[in-house]
Enzyme design. Structure first.
Site, mmCIF file in Angstrom:
data_model
loop_
_atom_site.group_PDB
_atom_site.id
_atom_site.type_symbol
_atom_site.label_atom_id
_atom_site.label_comp_id
_atom_site.label_asym_id
_atom_site.label_seq_id
_atom_site.Cartn_x
_atom_site.Cartn_y
_atom_site.Cartn_z
ATOM 1 N N HIS A 28 1.005 -1.195 -0.079
ATOM 2 C CA HIS A 28 -0.084 -0.056 -0.003
ATOM 3 C C HIS A 28 0.896 1.308 -0.091
ATOM 4 O O HIS A 28 0.474 2.296 0.386
ATOM 5 C CB HIS A 28 -1.116 -0.040 1.328
ATOM 6 C CG HIS A 28 -1.765 -1.117 1.355
ATOM 7 N ND1 HIS A 28 -2.954 -1.561 0.923
ATOM 8 C CD2 HIS A 28 -1.149 -2.376 2.156
ATOM 9 C CE1 HIS A 28 -3.167 -2.693 1.374
ATOM 10 N NE2 HIS A 28 -2.254 -3.378 2.189
ATOM 11 N N SER A 62 15.899 21.562 -16.206
ATOM 12 C CA SER A 62 14.636 22.262 -16.288
ATOM 13 C C SER A 62 15.172 23.540 -16.992
ATOM 14 O O SER A 62 16.202 24.087 -16.892
ATOM 15 C CB SER A 62 13.934 22.548 -15.247
ATOM 16 O OG SER A 62 13.289 23.742 -15.306
ATOM 17 N N LYS A 106 16.643 21.807 -10.701
ATOM 18 C CA LYS A 106 15.907 20.488 -11.179
ATOM 19 C C LYS A 106 16.787 19.542 -11.823
ATOM 20 O O LYS A 106 17.674 19.924 -12.694
ATOM 21 C CB LYS A 106 14.928 20.865 -12.074
ATOM 22 C CG LYS A 106 13.445 21.258 -11.579
ATOM 23 C CD LYS A 106 12.991 20.585 -10.296
ATOM 24 C CE LYS A 106 12.180 19.445 -11.095
ATOM 25 N NZ LYS A 106 10.652 19.981 -11.932
ATOM 26 N N GLU A 147 10.185 8.311 -17.101
ATOM 27 C CA GLU A 147 8.997 8.839 -17.287
ATOM 28 C C GLU A 147 8.649 8.445 -18.645
ATOM 29 O O GLU A 147 7.355 8.413 -19.048
ATOM 30 C CB GLU A 147 9.153 10.512 -16.987
ATOM 31 C CG GLU A 147 9.143 10.861 -15.597
ATOM 32 C CD GLU A 147 9.235 12.333 -15.534
ATOM 33 O OE1 GLU A 147 8.539 12.992 -14.864
ATOM 34 O OE2 GLU A 147 10.368 12.955 -16.096
#
Ligand code: ARG
Length: 462
Positions: free
Chosen positions: A159, A280, A286, A293
């Site tokens: 979970h 970024s 970043k 992804e």
């Protein structure tokens, strides 16, 4: 735009509307099948010669012409345009230019329907072999990570809540097992893909005394379709492949999701190296996990192709229908997507991530993921498990209230809870011991994990 030359019989007087020429043509994508189309045609020509349907000299001329086209294509000199409709027509027409009228004999006892089915199967067979090799590379890097991290501990979750710590090797070996099933599954699908439809004709077989086993043998097929209607219209093998491809992508996507989470500041279990992360354009701090992804995103595409193919097939009456031309782009895209995704994930694991050992060590000792071990400790001393479980629930609650962990409790506190507790409770709940103790077959205990690594290596021939 000019209207196309007509490609079929003299029954047709007019020519196709230019928009329909474009709409109908598959040459834009089925040119990808050309090598397989040539192989299929070579085998067919040899079979025609072998059976005496054409003379041996004619068969030789056809084969020679087909090989010339292969060379022209490889040299970039054979680039058929949209007016050729599809790769099959393009090759046949070029063949006739090259070898003269005998070229027109190639299509004896054959239809584009069994021809395209043959091409797609040959293509997929070869791509399945390549994808299985990519899976092996992926598995090798998973085993290498496991080998280096048997005693590296990481929180295990259910979970997405901390559950019990596990060996990092165990975690990666779970993906090894998924990849192993993917590899096996593709092997099974390869066997069902490797059946020849050639000689099914348009749908009903042919009036010529062909030898289907002869051409199938030349092409390395392991059998021939027993029913010509099925032979020209079956795409089960493609659907099975897309299913297997989707599962590969699902597995890669789950692993990607973990890499993304682990690279987040919240988890901080890994850092990304410069070779696999991007920045970024606006936020200088970043470092983004673009690779996992993208893999996660591409999984959607492949799953979509599987749905598309199922829907494509579900309403088709026997036998060939032009709808089937739509099988190719889905298949080609799925094949390419799976290959680049496997490759990217392999590179990412190989050199794109660094485990943050200090963070991992911290993570497994700052929570209550050893609570089951306290219950197991009592149960091993004869306390019924459910009773032990309830006692530990109580102690977790009271410890949480005062900001303590289980390892911070004094022996008096343990004994107050139950007299069976002794000083060895501290060993029993230390993260390393918590992991080592789960030595049941398939569990995360170090002994089990070492055995699992040995079997994985044996599977890979290492
Ligand atoms: N380009 C076609 C395809 O991909 C080849 C088969 C055409 N057959 C036909 N009966 N029109 O399916």
């Amino acid at each position: 735009m000019t209207t196309a030359k007509k490609t079929w019989s003299d029954r047709f007087e007019g020519s196709l509307h230019p928009a329909i020429v474009l709409f109908n043509a598959s040459i834009g994508f089925d040119i990808e099948l050309i090598e397989y189309d040539l192989n299929g045609s070579v085998a067919h020509a040899k079979m025609l010669g072998h059976t005496g349907i054409i003379s041996p000299t004619e068969a030789d001329q056809l084969v020679e012409g087909l090989e010339t086209i292969r060379q022209e294509y490889r040299d970039g000199k054979f680039t058929p345009g949209i007016d050729q409709e599809d790769v099959h027509f393009a090759v046949e027409r070029r063949l006739t230019e090259l070898v003269g009228d005998v070229g027109k004999k190639l299509h004896t006892a054959r239809s584009r329907n069994d021809q395209v089915g043959t091409d797609v199967r040959l293509y997929l067979r070869s791509e399945i072999d390549e994808i299985r090799d990519y899976l092996r590379d992926f598995q090798r890097v998973l085993v290498a990570i496991a080998d280096n991290n048997v005693e590296t501990l990481i929180p295990g979750y259910t979970h997405l809540q901390r559950a019990q710590p596990v060996s990092l090797a165990h975690h990666f070996l779970a993906y090894f097992q998924m990849a192993q099933r993917d590899w096996q599954r593709l092997g099974e699908i390869r066997a069902r893909t490797n059946i020849s439809p050639l000689g099914s004709g348009a749908l009903a077989g042919t009036t010529f005394p062909i030898d289907r086993h002869y051409s199938a043998n030349l092409l390395g097929f392991e059998g021939v379709y027993a029913n010509s209607l099925d032979g020209v219209s079956d795409r089960d093998f493609a659907i099975e492949f897309l299913n297997a491809a989707s599962l590969i992508m699902v597995h890669l996507s789950r692993l990607s999701e973990e890499m993304i989470l682990w690279a987040s500041q919240e988890f901080s279990f890994i850092s990304l190296t410069d070779s696999c992360a991007t920045g970024s354009s606006i936020m200088p701090q970043k470092k983004n996990p673009d690779v996992p992804e993208l893999i996660r995103g591409k999984a959607g595409r492949v799953i979509g192709h599987l749905q598309g193919m199922l829907v494509l097939m579900k309403g088709l009456p026997l036998a060939y229908n032009k709808d089937l031309q739509e099988d190719k782009e889905a298949l080609f895209d799925a094949v390419k997507t799976v290959k680049v995704s496997l490759e990217a994930m392999t590179v990412l694991l190989e050199e794109g991530i660094i485990f943050r050992q200090e963070r991992l060590a911290e993570a497994v000792s700052e929570d209550f993921s050893n609570a089951t071990d306290v219950a197991d400790y009592l149960a091993a001393k004869g306390v019924p498990f459910r009773e032990a479980y309830n006692l530990v629930g109580k102690v977790v609650k009271s410890s949480l209230a005062v900001g303590k962990l289980l390892k911070d409790l004094s022996l008096e506190e343990w004994k107050a809870l139950h007299p069976a507790f002794e000083t060895d409770i501290y060993d029993a709940i230390a993260p390393r011991q918590v992991v080592a103790a789960r030595n049941s077959y398939g569990g995360t205990g170090f002994e089990q994990v070492r055995q699992a690594i040995a079997s994985a290596k044996a599977e890979l021939g290492q």
